[in-house]
Design a protein around this motif. Structure first.
Motif, PDB file in Angstrom:
ATOM      1  N   LYS A  25       0.816  -1.206   0.000  1.00 15.63           N
ATOM      2  CA  LYS A  25       0.000   0.000   0.000  1.00 15.63           C
ATOM      3  C   LYS A  25       0.856   1.265   0.000  1.00 15.63           C
ATOM      4  O   LYS A  25       0.338   2.365  -0.005  1.00 15.63           O
ATOM      5  CB  LYS A  25      -0.934  -0.010   1.213  1.00 15.63           C
ATOM      6  N   LYS A  26       2.174   1.102   0.042  1.00 13.44           N
ATOM      7  CA  LYS A  26       3.067   2.252   0.011  1.00 13.44           C
ATOM      8  C   LYS A  26       3.567   2.472  -1.412  1.00 13.44           C
ATOM      9  O   LYS A  26       3.733   1.534  -2.171  1.00 13.44           O
ATOM     10  CB  LYS A  26       4.292   2.020   0.910  1.00 13.44           C
ATOM     11  N   LYS A  27       3.804   3.695  -1.758  1.00 15.68           N
ATOM     12  CA  LYS A  27       4.463   4.007  -3.013  1.00 15.68           C
ATOM     13  C   LYS A  27       5.858   4.500  -2.684  1.00 15.68           C
ATOM     14  O   LYS A  27       6.041   5.342  -1.821  1.00 15.68           O
ATOM     15  CB  LYS A  27       3.697   5.082  -3.784  1.00 15.68           C
ATOM     16  N   GLU A  28       6.845   3.969  -3.399  1.00 14.00           N
ATOM     17  CA  GLU A  28       8.207   4.415  -3.138  1.00 14.00           C
ATOM     18  C   GLU A  28       8.316   5.916  -3.317  1.00 14.00           C
ATOM     19  O   GLU A  28       7.764   6.497  -4.241  1.00 14.00           O
ATOM     20  CB  GLU A  28       9.185   3.702  -4.079  1.00 14.00           C
ATOM     21  N   THR A  29       9.030   6.536  -2.399  1.00 10.22           N
ATOM     22  CA  THR A  29       9.313   7.968  -2.323  1.00 10.22           C
ATOM     23  C   THR A  29       8.082   8.797  -1.968  1.00 10.22           C
ATOM     24  O   THR A  29       8.167  10.013  -1.908  1.00 10.22           O
ATOM     25  CB  THR A  29       9.957   8.532  -3.607  1.00 10.22           C
ATOM     26  N   ALA A  30       6.915   8.147  -1.729  1.00 13.79           N
ATOM     27  CA  ALA A  30       5.766   8.904  -1.243  1.00 13.79           C
ATOM     28  C   ALA A  30       6.062   9.365   0.175  1.00 13.79           C
ATOM     29  O   ALA A  30       6.556   8.605   0.989  1.00 13.79           O
ATOM     30  CB  ALA A  30       4.500   8.035  -1.270  1.00 13.79           C
ATOM     31  N   ALA A  31       5.757  10.631   0.477  1.00 13.02           N
ATOM     32  CA  ALA A  31       6.130  11.198   1.773  1.00 13.02           C
ATOM     33  C   ALA A  31       4.949  11.211   2.726  1.00 13.02           C
ATOM     34  O   ALA A  31       3.822  11.502   2.352  1.00 13.02           O
ATOM     35  CB  ALA A  31       6.651  12.611   1.587  1.00 13.02           C
ATOM     36  N   ASP A  32       5.212  10.841   3.971  1.00 14.52           N
ATOM     37  CA  ASP A  32       4.268  11.059   5.052  1.00 14.52           C
ATOM     38  C   ASP A  32       4.638  12.404   5.663  1.00 14.52           C
ATOM     39  O   ASP A  32       5.776  12.595   6.080  1.00 14.52           O
ATOM     40  CB  ASP A  32       4.400   9.984   6.129  1.00 14.52           C
ATOM     41  N   LYS A  33       3.724  13.348   5.685  1.00 16.70           N
ATOM     42  CA  LYS A  33       4.031  14.651   6.265  1.00 16.70           C
ATOM     43  C   LYS A  33       4.101  14.509   7.786  1.00 16.70           C
ATOM     44  O   LYS A  33       3.098  14.239   8.441  1.00 16.70           O
ATOM     45  CB  LYS A  33       2.968  15.678   5.871  1.00 16.70           C
ATOM     46  N   VAL A  34       5.279  14.639   8.307  1.00 18.63           N
ATOM     47  CA  VAL A  34       5.476  14.541   9.748  1.00 18.63           C
ATOM     48  C   VAL A  34       6.163  15.809  10.226  1.00 18.63           C
ATOM     49  O   VAL A  34       6.917  16.448   9.487  1.00 18.63           O
ATOM     50  CB  VAL A  34       6.343  13.316  10.129  1.00 18.63           C
ATOM     51  N   LYS A  35       5.870  16.187  11.448  1.00 16.46           N
ATOM     52  CA  LYS A  35       6.527  17.332  12.060  1.00 16.46           C
ATOM     53  C   LYS A  35       7.075  16.900  13.407  1.00 16.46           C
ATOM     54  O   LYS A  35       6.358  16.303  14.206  1.00 16.46           O
ATOM     55  CB  LYS A  35       5.555  18.494  12.230  1.00 16.46           C
ATOM     56  N   GLY A  36       8.329  17.174  13.614  1.00 14.46           N
ATOM     57  CA  GLY A  36       8.924  16.785  14.880  1.00 14.46           C
ATOM     58  C   GLY A  36      10.432  16.872  14.827  1.00 14.46           C
ATOM     59  O   GLY A  36      11.008  17.510  13.942  1.00 14.46           O
ATOM     60  N   THR A  37      11.044  16.218  15.782  1.00 12.51           N
ATOM     61  CA  THR A  37      12.503  16.189  15.846  1.00 12.51           C
ATOM     62  C   THR A  37      12.967  14.754  16.007  1.00 12.51           C
ATOM     63  O   THR A  37      12.209  13.885  16.461  1.00 12.51           O
ATOM     64  CB  THR A  37      13.026  17.021  17.032  1.00 12.51           C
ATOM     65  N   ILE A  38      14.187  14.525  15.613  1.00 11.82           N
ATOM     66  CA  ILE A  38      14.818  13.245  15.871  1.00 11.82           C
ATOM     67  C   ILE A  38      16.114  13.479  16.634  1.00 11.82           C
ATOM     68  O   ILE A  38      16.781  14.492  16.445  1.00 11.82           O
ATOM     69  CB  ILE A  38      15.118  12.460  14.570  1.00 11.82           C
ATOM     70  N   LYS A  39      16.434  12.534  17.480  1.00  8.00           N
ATOM     71  CA  LYS A  39      17.710  12.552  18.188  1.00  8.00           C
ATOM     72  C   LYS A  39      18.495  11.341  17.746  1.00  8.00           C
ATOM     73  O   LYS A  39      17.993  10.208  17.803  1.00  8.00           O
ATOM     74  CB  LYS A  39      17.492  12.527  19.707  1.00  8.00           C
ATOM     75  N   THR A  40      19.707  11.543  17.260  1.00 16.52           N
ATOM     76  CA  THR A  40      20.508  10.431  16.763  1.00 16.52           C
ATOM     77  C   THR A  40      21.048   9.600  17.925  1.00 16.52           C
ATOM     78  O   THR A  40      21.531  10.143  18.917  1.00 16.52           O
ATOM     79  CB  THR A  40      21.675  10.943  15.907  1.00 16.52           C
TER      80      THR A  40
END
Length: 261
Positions: A187-202
């Motif tokens: 059900k996913k398309k390659e390179t299709a983006a999920d609009k997310v807002k936030g931060t990541i910590k490595t």
């Protein structure tokens, strides 16, 4: 583990004898050789594989699972050049597996029936073996790849043409590991983006990239760095985050911690 060790002798083509480092993933293949058994392939690669630099650690058919190369050794199974991106060989998971996946992965070949299909018994044995390997090496379904995901080769062809079968396989492995099933990849398309807002910590020192296909590492990010992200991209069988600066970084929860805004 439902796996028999029948190691072939060391030779420069199919068992070079070099030791691998850490195991970061498991790559699934198919033999593309209708009707040939796991033992047929053991004998073929034991005789040098026709003078080709090729092979895999494990061969599975509907009756047995054979480990023909020790799991801590290198096999030539997932560094073939199938296509180029930006003048360089495509490596769909280089951010996690490195530039040469042969050095960090275990290769599993599934034998196919005379009609070119993967038998249910072969599928089920592959699930059992893969789940056991995940437990041994502390991996999860995020660490499973088709050959296609790594180099772009049409392998395993039945799981490239019908990605729902690949999802079904990962779900079956996930169930063996006692976890929830994974999102349906079909059900996913390659390179299709999920609009997310936030931060990541490595959670470790990581590479970042100039595009969403691990095209070219343009720098590194230190462990503990906090980055703002705007999109989550599904490509090459894995997720990546897009940062506000336009670079891309792995979205694996093993390497980054996401906090929504």
């Amino acid at each position: 583990m439902a796996l028999k060790n029948e190691h072939i002798t060391v030779n420069k083509y199919t068992r070079p004898g070099a030791k691998r480092g850490s195991t970061k993933g498991i790559i699934l293949h198919y033999t593309a050789n209708p009707g040939a058994s796991a033992d047929n392939h053991r004998r073929y690669f034991g005789n040098g594989g026709g003078g080709r630099y090729a092979g895999a650690h494990i061969f599975i058919d509907s009756k047995e699972s054979l480990c023909i190369v020790p799991l801590n050794e290198v096999c030539y199974h997932a560094n073939d050049v199938q296509k180029y991106v930006g003048g360089k060989a495509y490596r769909g998971a280089s951010g996690k597996l490195g530039a040469n996946a042969n050095l960090s992965t275990i290769g599993i070949e599934m034998c196919i029936e005379k009609d070119g299909t993967i038998a249910a018994a072969t599928f089920n044995q592959a699930v059992e073996v893969t789940a056991d390997l995940c437990k041994t090496y502390k991996l999860d379904t995020d660490d499973l790849y088709r050959h296609y995901d790594v180099t772009g080769k049409n392998c395993p062809a039945p799981w490239v043409s019908k990605s729902s079968e690949w999802t079904r396989f990962k779900n079956a492995v996930k169930a063996k590991l006692g976890g929830k099933t994974v999102t349906t990849a079909s059900k996913k398309k390659e390179t299709a983006a999920d609009k997310v807002k936030g931060t990541i910590k490595t959670l470790d020192k990581l590479n970042y990239y100039d595009g969403p296909r691990w095209n070219k590492a343009t720098g590194t990010v230190a462990k503990g760095t906090v980055l703002t992200v705007t999109d989550r991209i599904y490509v090459g069988g894995a997720y990546q985050y897009k940062t506000v600066s336009g670079t891309y970084i792995t979205a694996s929860s093993k390497f980054v911690k996401f906090t929504a805004k």
